[in-house]
Design a protein around this motif. Structure first.
Motif, PDB file in Angstrom:
ATOM      1  N   UNK A 179       0.855  -1.192   0.000  1.00 12.83           N
ATOM      2  CA  UNK A 179       0.000   0.000   0.000  1.00 12.83           C
ATOM      3  C   UNK A 179       0.889   1.240   0.000  1.00 12.83           C
ATOM      4  N   UNK A 180       0.639   2.115  -0.953  1.00 12.92           N
ATOM      5  CA  UNK A 180       1.389   3.358  -1.089  1.00 12.92           C
ATOM      6  C   UNK A 180       0.458   4.535  -0.803  1.00 12.92           C
ATOM      7  N   UNK A 181       0.991   5.537  -0.113  1.00 10.75           N
ATOM      8  CA  UNK A 181       0.196   6.716   0.239  1.00 10.75           C
ATOM      9  C   UNK A 181       0.962   7.971  -0.151  1.00 10.75           C
ATOM     10  N   UNK A 182       0.223   9.026  -0.488  1.00  9.44           N
ATOM     11  CA  UNK A 182       0.854  10.291  -0.845  1.00  9.44           C
ATOM     12  C   UNK A 182      -0.006  11.447  -0.349  1.00  9.44           C
ATOM     13  N   UNK A 183       0.683  12.502   0.131  1.00  7.71           N
ATOM     14  CA  UNK A 183       0.052  13.776   0.472  1.00  7.71           C
ATOM     15  C   UNK A 183       0.768  14.872  -0.311  1.00  7.71           C
TER      16      UNK A 183
END
Length: 299
Positions: free
Chosen positions: A202-206
């Motif tokens: 799982x990859x997350x970005x802000x």
């Protein structure tokens, strides 16, 4: 100014040898130039015009400092550090934030907290010891609004998961993570080669603006596929052709079929080879490949 002398009825005051008009025991000289040296001399005179010896005093009014140069950097979340140069002859500064002015001897100011979507105006004057100041140096800083949530995609490649994300207006940096681990990335893509078959990631970005205020988190989850097992291959004769069939292992999305060293174009789980000759022996091999391009041993 000078002391009153007994018997004196008048005084003669000169500046650099030039007689000035004066009365009493003081004189305010308003026609001076900053940074220029002046020598003042005074005599005490009686009623008959007889005067004492001169008493002298030299002074140089300080020069007005040059206009400082002002700039800014970010200084942690929701903070700006405003700094400026120190021109020669500066005793203090008049620092202005929007409409509020303070006097300081420092040459920096940490502005906290500042808000996204707001413009701040800063002004700095360099002043000498007698309160004469330079022209004001002005700096305007427009802090963009908090960026919108970016979009993110994660796709499987050969030995890698390719992650890409968008850059909404106002974005200065991205905060990207894989699971709970922050990734040291720049730009708008990341190729993750430290992946294990049959594992989900799982990859997350802000998206974050100038002062570190960030959007909501966008996430993408993808499974890096396992290497398929070797297919089970079977061959049979149909007239003057060889008909090949094979099993479809889990994770297989394509196949590499060969007759000897010759590659054959195969799709699905069957192939009819019509380019054969009677009485000849043929050897066929097949590999099953996953979406990352990783293939099984020959089947």
């Amino acid at each position: 100014s000078w002391n009153a002398t007994t018997g004196a009825t008048s005084y003669q005051l000169r500046r650099n040898g030039v007689l000035l008009s004066s009365s009493g025991t003081s004189h305010t000289d308003t026609s001076v130039t900053p940074g220029t040296a002046y020598t003042y001399a005074v005599k005490a005179c009686n009623a008959t015009g007889e005067c004492s010896a001169e008493s002298t005093s030299a002074i140089t009014p300080p020069a007005i400092p040059a206009q400082p140069m002002v700039n800014y950097t970010t200084d942690g979340p929701s903070a700006l550090l405003i700094s400026w140069t120190a021109p020669a002859g500066t005793d203090n500064y008049q620092f202005r934030r929007n409409s509020t002015t303070i006097t300081t001897t420092l040459n920096s100011y940490r502005d906290y907290p500042v808000a996204s979507g707001t413009t701040y105006t800063y002004g700095v004057k360099a002043c000498n010891s007698v309160g004469q100041c330079s022209a004001e140096a002005v700096l305007s800083v427009a802090i963009p609004a908090v960026p919108a949530t970016p979009t993110i995609t994660a796709t499987v490649g050969a030995g890698v998961i390719n992650v890409t994300w968008s850059t909404p207006p106002g974005t200065v940096t991205h905060l990207v993570t894989r699971g709970a681990t922050a990734l040291n990335v720049s730009g708008s893509s990341y190729a993750d080669s430290s992946v294990t078959p049959d594992t989900s990631y799982t990859y997350s970005v802000k998206a974050c603006n100038l002062i570190g205020e960030c959007s909501a988190t966008a996430t993408a989850t993808v499974t890096y596929p396992a290497v398929p097992a070797a297919p089970v291959l079977s061959a049979s004769l149909s007239g003057a052709s060889v008909v090949l069939n094979w099993t479809a292992p889990t994770y297989a999305v394509s196949y590499q079929l060969k007759r000897g060293t010759t590659s054959l174009s195969a799709s699905g789980t069957t192939y009819t080879d019509s380019a054969v000759s009677a009485g000849q022996s043929y050897t066929y091999t097949i590999k099953a490949c996953n979406s990352a391009g990783l293939c099984s041993v020959d089947g």
